[in-house]
Design an enzyme around this catalytic site. Structure first.
Site, mmCIF file in Angstrom:
data_model
loop_
_atom_site.group_PDB
_atom_site.id
_atom_site.type_symbol
_atom_site.label_atom_id
_atom_site.label_comp_id
_atom_site.label_asym_id
_atom_site.label_seq_id
_atom_site.Cartn_x
_atom_site.Cartn_y
_atom_site.Cartn_z
ATOM 1 N N ASP A 1 1.343 -1.145 0.090
ATOM 2 C CA ASP A 1 0.025 0.102 0.369
ATOM 3 C C ASP A 1 0.426 0.944 0.008
ATOM 4 O O ASP A 1 1.404 1.713 0.976
ATOM 5 C CB ASP A 1 -1.103 -0.193 1.199
ATOM 6 N N HIS B 1 -8.356 5.282 2.517
ATOM 7 C CA HIS B 1 -7.707 4.114 2.012
ATOM 8 C C HIS B 1 -8.930 3.114 1.048
ATOM 9 O O HIS B 1 -8.976 2.080 1.651
ATOM 10 C CB HIS B 1 -7.414 3.628 3.481
ATOM 11 N N GLY C 1 18.551 -5.681 -1.048
ATOM 12 C CA GLY C 1 18.628 -7.047 -1.038
ATOM 13 C C GLY C 1 16.893 -7.301 -0.475
ATOM 14 O O GLY C 1 16.013 -6.854 -1.437
ATOM 15 N N ASN C 2 16.561 -8.211 -0.705
ATOM 16 C CA ASN C 2 15.365 -8.786 -0.466
ATOM 17 C C ASN C 2 14.964 -7.847 0.570
ATOM 18 O O ASN C 2 15.167 -7.689 1.831
ATOM 19 C CB ASN C 2 15.928 -9.961 0.160
ATOM 20 N N TYR D 1 1.511 0.653 14.417
ATOM 21 C CA TYR D 1 0.644 0.303 13.955
ATOM 22 C C TYR D 1 0.649 1.396 12.658
ATOM 23 O O TYR D 1 0.782 2.524 12.520
ATOM 24 C CB TYR D 1 -0.601 0.461 14.664
ATOM 25 N N LYS E 1 -2.427 -2.242 7.964
ATOM 26 C CA LYS E 1 -2.731 -3.560 8.051
ATOM 27 C C LYS E 1 -1.701 -5.022 7.029
ATOM 28 O O LYS E 1 -1.333 -4.330 6.212
ATOM 29 C CB LYS E 1 -4.459 -3.960 8.111
ATOM 30 N N GLN F 1 -4.772 -27.860 -9.371
ATOM 31 C CA GLN F 1 -5.748 -28.577 -10.758
ATOM 32 C C GLN F 1 -3.999 -30.478 -10.287
ATOM 33 O O GLN F 1 -3.277 -29.676 -9.880
ATOM 34 C CB GLN F 1 -5.261 -28.648 -12.140
HETATM 35 P P1 13P Z 1 -4.676 -0.224 5.475
HETATM 36 O O1 13P Z 1 -3.654 -1.385 5.744
HETATM 37 O O2 13P Z 1 -5.678 -1.561 3.922
HETATM 38 O O3 13P Z 1 -4.059 0.917 5.174
HETATM 39 O O4 13P Z 1 -6.234 0.028 6.597
HETATM 40 C C1 13P Z 1 -5.425 0.585 7.101
HETATM 41 C C2 13P Z 1 -6.309 0.852 8.321
HETATM 42 O O5 13P Z 1 -6.590 1.134 9.563
HETATM 43 C C3 13P Z 1 -8.514 1.103 7.998
HETATM 44 O O6 13P Z 1 -8.325 1.564 9.160
HETATM 45 MG MG MG Z 2 -3.894 2.444 3.585
HETATM 46 MG MG MG Z 3 -4.732 -1.929 2.673
#
Ligand code: 13P
Ligand code: MG
Ligand code: MG
Length: 381
Positions: free
Chosen positions: A11, A18, A103-104, A235, A238, A248
């Site tokens: 995102d 969002h 890298g990764n 946070y 999400k 298959q």
């Molecule tokens: P996203 O991780 O999709 O940005 O969603 C976050 C969120 O807190 C929705 O309320």
């Molecule tokens: Mg978002």
């Molecule tokens: Mg999202």
């Protein structure tokens, strides 16, 4: 040829809150992918979005965790971030959690799922078909229940009773609380089915990382099981997991894989990543505009030719009237759950609340608790 299918999603900004990335952002990622195919880094690629998350699907021969492929995806997301920033979009660059990962990029924010296998269109795989799931507004264990049912329960996958699947599948389950590295346990279904369930019931801590055929040793599924919260320490959005599943033949058929999604099971996520709401199957490129933002999942299917190129078009599994009834059921469940607001099961427990602010509010109140005089603990004599 030893071929890798990678899906990397992030995102990096969205319109009007969002909801979805802008067309300019998607165009930019698509042109980056076209360039990477021209230069030979990728064999083929496909870009779509699920809610506010952009997913880049790629075939290549660079292997899993390839520096070049991961850096390519990161740089494509950086370019889309600049476009989002210039347009004043919400959450520009949200999932790019570190400055310049080398890298990764697993653990740097974007969700990564990769599968590598011998691709020759012969032997046990005369045709190679697979599907990619992408979920938005959802916790990392959103696929735990549906994938368990598809790969370990003949009530959902009658194919498990056939000779090429009857030995079952090995589940690699990751402890997402352990951020020191990838802490994984391998458990075999059907023998250890109850133990698998004992872990997978906890969608916030344990997630399916990989599923492997016990008969053929072939990888069947890969999931981007990680917790952004644990990576960032706070946070940031999400987890919104992605998954690749081969189907298959020696693996369950698409109908067996998608049928558990008819449950619209409750998952952690939704508004502020802190609620419990049903997962609604939707077509790819759907914006999140539902009740309390309602977790959504998309599923797109491809075939691959001998050179590793995708079929000329794809199958959008949930873009079918057959799923309308499930969507209605998800909506009914959502309205029921939302009718109890913040109470009990409607929100994640304190330990899982994603929004730090909720904890700050409770933390502030804890200081104001006082012992009543009549039951004040006696000082030790
Ligand atoms: P996203 O991780 O999709 O940005 O969603 C976050 C969120 O807190 C929705 O309320
Ligand atoms: Mg978002
Ligand atoms: Mg999202």
């Amino acid at each position: 040829m030893r071929m890798t299918v990678s899906v990397i999603k992030a995102d990096v900004g969205s319109i009007g809150g969002h909801t979805k990335p802008s067309t300019a952002m998607l165009d930019s990622v698509r042109s980056e992918v076209a360039r990477a195919i021209d230069t030979g880094l990728l064999i083929d690629g496909f870009v779509c979005h699920t809610g506010d998350d952009i997913a880049i699907l790629m075939t290549h021969t660079q292997g899993e965790g390839s520096r070049e492929v991961h850096q390519f995806a990161w740089n494509s997301f950086l370019k889309a971030t600049s476009i989002a920033k210039a347009a004043g979009l919400y959450g520009a660059g949200q999932d790019l959690l570190v400055d310049a990962p080398s890298g990764n990029i697993r653990g740097a924010g974007p969700g990564v799922a990769e599968l590598t296998f011998e691709h020759s269109l012969s032997g046990v795989r005369p045709a190679e078909s697979f599907m990619v799931f992408a979920a938005d507004k959802c916790g990392p264990g959103a696929y735990n229940l549906p994938l368990y049912l598809a790969f370990a329960d003949p009530m959902y996958c009658a194919g498990l009773m056939l000779p090429q699947m009857i030995k079952g599948f090995s589940f690699h389950i990751i402890d997402m609380d352990n951020t020191a590295g990838d802490s994984v346990i391998e458990l075999d279904a059907p023998e250890e089915g109850y133990r698998i369930a004992a872990l997978l019931r906890d969608n916030e801590r344990f997630g399916i990382d990989r599923i492997v055929s016990r008969t053929h040793g072939e990888p069947a599924a890969s999931v981007s099981a990680q917790r952004l919260h644990s990576i960032a320490g706070k946070y940031t959005g999400k987890d919104d997991p992605v998954a690749i599943l081969r189907n298959q033949g020696i693996f369950p058929a698409p109908e067996e894989i998608v049928s558990p999604f008819a449950k619209a099971h409750f998952v952690g996520g939704d508004a502020r990543g802190s609620h419990v709401m049903p997962l609604m199957p939707v077509p790819i490129n759907t914006a999140v505009t539902g009740l309390y933002c309602l977790p959504i999942v998309s599923c797109v299917g491809f075939s691959i030719d001998r050179e590793g190129r995708f079929s000329e078009s794809h199958t959008d599994f949930f873009d079918n009237p057959a799923w309308d009834e499930v969507r209605r059921s998800a909506q009914r469940k959502a309205i029921e759950m939302r009718s109890q607001g913040w109470s009990g099961a409607a929100m994640l427990p304190y330990s899982e609340l994603e929004y730090g602010g909720f904890r700050d509010t409770v933390g502030g109140l804890m200081k104001r608790f006082k012992m009543r005089d009549e039951r004040r603990p006696q000082a030790a004599e």
